[in-house]
Design a protein around this motif. Structure first.
Motif, PDB file in Angstrom:
ATOM      1  N   PHE A  56      -6.328   9.148  -3.673  1.00  0.00           N
ATOM      2  CA  PHE A  56      -6.359   7.694  -3.533  1.00  0.00           C
ATOM      3  C   PHE A  56      -5.022   7.110  -3.055  1.00  0.00           C
ATOM      4  O   PHE A  56      -4.959   6.360  -2.084  1.00  0.00           O
ATOM      5  CB  PHE A  56      -6.720   7.132  -4.916  1.00  0.00           C
ATOM      6  CG  PHE A  56      -7.000   5.666  -4.919  1.00  0.00           C
ATOM      7  CD1 PHE A  56      -8.174   5.177  -4.360  1.00  0.00           C
ATOM      8  CD2 PHE A  56      -6.102   4.790  -5.509  1.00  0.00           C
ATOM      9  CE1 PHE A  56      -8.443   3.814  -4.380  1.00  0.00           C
ATOM     10  CE2 PHE A  56      -6.363   3.429  -5.530  1.00  0.00           C
ATOM     11  CZ  PHE A  56      -7.538   2.949  -4.968  1.00  0.00           C
TER      12      PHE A  56
ATOM     13  N   PHE B 267      -6.592  14.346   0.863  1.00  0.00           N
ATOM     14  CA  PHE B 267      -5.697  13.459   0.115  1.00  0.00           C
ATOM     15  C   PHE B 267      -6.426  12.721  -0.999  1.00  0.00           C
ATOM     16  O   PHE B 267      -7.636  12.516  -0.944  1.00  0.00           O
ATOM     17  CB  PHE B 267      -5.137  12.404   1.065  1.00  0.00           C
ATOM     18  CG  PHE B 267      -3.881  12.837   1.763  1.00  0.00           C
ATOM     19  CD1 PHE B 267      -3.298  14.065   1.523  1.00  0.00           C
ATOM     20  CD2 PHE B 267      -3.278  11.984   2.675  1.00  0.00           C
ATOM     21  CE1 PHE B 267      -2.142  14.439   2.162  1.00  0.00           C
ATOM     22  CE2 PHE B 267      -2.121  12.351   3.336  1.00  0.00           C
ATOM     23  CZ  PHE B 267      -1.548  13.587   3.083  1.00  0.00           C
TER      24      PHE B 267
ATOM     25  N   THR C  53       0.830  -1.212   0.000  1.00  0.00           N
ATOM     26  CA  THR C  53       0.000   0.000   0.000  1.00  0.00           C
ATOM     27  C   THR C  53       0.861   1.258   0.000  1.00  0.00           C
ATOM     28  O   THR C  53       0.509   2.254  -0.615  1.00  0.00           O
ATOM     29  CB  THR C  53      -0.965   0.028   1.209  1.00  0.00           C
ATOM     30  OG1 THR C  53      -0.224  -0.258   2.404  1.00  0.00           O
ATOM     31  CG2 THR C  53      -2.074  -0.980   1.057  1.00  0.00           C
TER      32      THR C  53
ATOM     33  N   THR D 180      -1.124   6.726   3.819  1.00  0.00           N
ATOM     34  CA  THR D 180      -1.421   7.017   5.224  1.00  0.00           C
ATOM     35  C   THR D 180      -1.817   5.736   5.966  1.00  0.00           C
ATOM     36  O   THR D 180      -1.368   5.502   7.099  1.00  0.00           O
ATOM     37  CB  THR D 180      -2.581   8.048   5.317  1.00  0.00           C
ATOM     38  OG1 THR D 180      -2.289   9.126   4.450  1.00  0.00           O
ATOM     39  CG2 THR D 180      -2.736   8.556   6.738  1.00  0.00           C
ATOM     40  N   PHE D 181      -2.616   4.909   5.317  1.00  0.00           N
ATOM     41  CA  PHE D 181      -3.010   3.614   5.896  1.00  0.00           C
ATOM     42  C   PHE D 181      -1.768   2.800   6.246  1.00  0.00           C
ATOM     43  O   PHE D 181      -1.670   2.218   7.329  1.00  0.00           O
ATOM     44  CB  PHE D 181      -3.888   2.866   4.885  1.00  0.00           C
ATOM     45  CG  PHE D 181      -4.125   1.416   5.204  1.00  0.00           C
ATOM     46  CD1 PHE D 181      -4.946   1.045   6.259  1.00  0.00           C
ATOM     47  CD2 PHE D 181      -3.527   0.416   4.433  1.00  0.00           C
ATOM     48  CE1 PHE D 181      -5.168  -0.301   6.559  1.00  0.00           C
ATOM     49  CE2 PHE D 181      -3.744  -0.919   4.719  1.00  0.00           C
ATOM     50  CZ  PHE D 181      -4.566  -1.279   5.789  1.00  0.00           C
TER      51      PHE D 181
ATOM     52  N   ALA E  15      -6.969   6.166   8.580  1.00  0.00           N
ATOM     53  CA  ALA E  15      -6.409   6.693   7.330  1.00  0.00           C
ATOM     54  C   ALA E  15      -7.465   7.476   6.554  1.00  0.00           C
ATOM     55  O   ALA E  15      -7.175   8.512   5.947  1.00  0.00           O
ATOM     56  CB  ALA E  15      -5.861   5.557   6.475  1.00  0.00           C
ATOM     57  N   MET E  16      -8.719   6.986   6.586  1.00  0.00           N
ATOM     58  CA  MET E  16      -9.791   7.684   5.863  1.00  0.00           C
ATOM     59  C   MET E  16     -10.075   9.034   6.511  1.00  0.00           C
ATOM     60  O   MET E  16     -10.251  10.039   5.815  1.00  0.00           O
ATOM     61  CB  MET E  16     -11.054   6.815   5.831  1.00  0.00           C
ATOM     62  CG  MET E  16     -10.945   5.663   4.837  1.00  0.00           C
ATOM     63  SD  MET E  16     -12.152   4.382   5.143  1.00  0.00           S
ATOM     64  CE  MET E  16     -13.280   4.716   3.833  1.00  0.00           C
TER      65      MET E  16
ATOM     66  N   GLU F 231      -2.467   8.651  -1.657  1.00  0.00           N
ATOM     67  CA  GLU F 231      -2.112   9.151  -0.321  1.00  0.00           C
ATOM     68  C   GLU F 231      -2.923   8.461   0.774  1.00  0.00           C
ATOM     69  O   GLU F 231      -2.438   8.282   1.887  1.00  0.00           O
ATOM     70  CB  GLU F 231      -2.308  10.661  -0.209  1.00  0.00           C
ATOM     71  CG  GLU F 231      -1.197  11.463  -0.830  1.00  0.00           C
ATOM     72  CD  GLU F 231      -1.576  11.966  -2.192  1.00  0.00           C
ATOM     73  OE1 GLU F 231      -2.556  11.428  -2.761  1.00  0.00           O
ATOM     74  OE2 GLU F 231      -0.917  12.887  -2.691  1.00  0.00           O
ATOM     75  N   LEU F 232      -4.173   8.107   0.447  1.00  0.00           N
ATOM     76  CA  LEU F 232      -5.001   7.388   1.425  1.00  0.00           C
ATOM     77  C   LEU F 232      -4.323   6.072   1.792  1.00  0.00           C
ATOM     78  O   LEU F 232      -4.177   5.739   2.968  1.00  0.00           O
ATOM     79  CB  LEU F 232      -6.399   7.120   0.853  1.00  0.00           C
ATOM     80  CG  LEU F 232      -7.268   6.132   1.644  1.00  0.00           C
ATOM     81  CD1 LEU F 232      -7.698   6.709   2.986  1.00  0.00           C
ATOM     82  CD2 LEU F 232      -8.504   5.734   0.852  1.00  0.00           C
TER      83      LEU F 232
ATOM     84  N   THR G  94      -7.944  10.806   8.357  1.00  0.00           N
ATOM     85  CA  THR G  94      -6.785  11.676   8.088  1.00  0.00           C
ATOM     86  C   THR G  94      -6.831  12.221   6.670  1.00  0.00           C
ATOM     87  O   THR G  94      -6.585  13.404   6.436  1.00  0.00           O
ATOM     88  CB  THR G  94      -5.467  10.876   8.285  1.00  0.00           C
ATOM     89  OG1 THR G  94      -5.529  10.190   9.514  1.00  0.00           O
ATOM     90  CG2 THR G  94      -4.263  11.795   8.275  1.00  0.00           C
ATOM     91  N   SER G  95      -7.147  11.356   5.720  1.00  0.00           N
ATOM     92  CA  SER G  95      -7.169  11.764   4.309  1.00  0.00           C
ATOM     93  C   SER G  95      -8.279  12.764   4.029  1.00  0.00           C
ATOM     94  O   SER G  95      -8.112  13.678   3.220  1.00  0.00           O
ATOM     95  CB  SER G  95      -7.343  10.541   3.411  1.00  0.00           C
ATOM     96  OG  SER G  95      -6.275   9.668   3.609  1.00  0.00           O
ATOM     97  N   LEU G  96      -9.402  12.561   4.736  1.00  0.00           N
ATOM     98  CA  LEU G  96     -10.535  13.478   4.577  1.00  0.00           C
ATOM     99  C   LEU G  96     -10.141  14.872   5.044  1.00  0.00           C
ATOM    100  O   LEU G  96     -10.387  15.871   4.363  1.00  0.00           O
ATOM    101  CB  LEU G  96     -11.709  12.943   5.412  1.00  0.00           C
ATOM    102  CG  LEU G  96     -13.119  13.230   4.907  1.00  0.00           C
ATOM    103  CD1 LEU G  96     -13.331  12.563   3.559  1.00  0.00           C
ATOM    104  CD2 LEU G  96     -14.156  12.723   5.907  1.00  0.00           C
TER     105      LEU G  96
END
Lengths: 10, 218
Positions: free
Chosen positions: B119, B117, B46, B125-126, B108-109, B121-122, B111-113
């Motif tokens: 796809f 971010f 990932t 971060t995960f 991760a979702m 970057e999501l 944080t990305s929200l």
């Protein structure tokens, strides 16, 4: 090497 | 590239070599957590999705492919190849992967929200969140076996050293790079991950200092 903080690390 | 980062990467490569050597020499998979290896494979796959869209350096690309390939090879050995398959004790390695995967994905979702971010970057971060806890199944297996084999101990030591060196690398970069981008999620996960090794390090050094077998308290 392009530098982008932690994203250019492994 | 600074000396801390390079030493950290080499420590990581070294840990993988030690694990492969340990499997080869001992001809068994006792005390090795397949779950941790599977989590690491998910972490690498990932995080390194950027292999497909951008090029940083030959060093970066080569190391990424090496991490993915070697971890996949270890998983393949333990899952399908003898004598590893039959000596791997599934009942001792009972960590449920979804207990790590689902919370990390949710975090991760979120944080990305917040950060807006995309796809890739999501998933990046995960992988940062997941790497922080990926060693847990291995530490649990060690705890159950109590006496830690030398090579397995060295494997975890070098993996922990890799994370510790990365913290020094961030400190160094923060001081030396003018426009260094601070990522506090990365810092927090790095510290959590290193802290998970602290207890192990304590008993590891104690066994090295006093000699004799390396055992963990139950």
């Amino acid at each position: 090497e392009r530098r982008e903080g932690a994203k250019d690390e492994l | 590239m600074n000396i801390f980062r390079f030493a950290g990467d080499m420590s990581h490569v070294f840990s993988i070599i030690i694990l492969l050597l340990r499997l080869h020499v001992a001809k068994n998979a006792n005390g090795v957590s397949l779950k941790t290896q599977e989590l690491f494979l998910i972490v690498f796959c990932t995080r390194y999705l950027d292999l497909l869209i951008r090029f940083i350096s030959l060093y970066n690309s080569a190391m990424k492919i090496l991490y993915i390939g070697s971890t996949a090879a270890i998983i393949h050995m333990i899952r399908y190849r003898e004598p590893y398959r039959s000596t791997y004790d599934r009942s001792q390695d009972s960590f449920r992967l979804e207990f790590a995967l689902i919370p990390c994905l949710v975090l991760a979702m979120i944080t990305s929200l917040i950060r807006g971010f995309g796809f890739i970057e999501l998933f990046w971060t995960f992988s940062i969140y997941l790497e922080a806890v990926a060693i847990l199944p291995q530490l649990i297996v060690l705890q159950r076996y109590s006496v830690v084999e030398n090579l397995t101990g060295h494997y975890i030591f070098f993996l922990g050293a890799y994370r510790g060196l990365y913290i020094l690398n961030w400190i160094y970069r923060a001081y030396t790079e003018k426009h260094y981008h601070h990522d506090y999620v990365v810092y927090a996960c790095g510290f959590v991950q290193t802290a998970l090794y602290a207890d192990f390090f304590y008993y590891y050094f104690q066994s090295k200092y006093y000699g004799g077998t390396f055992s963990l308290p139950t």
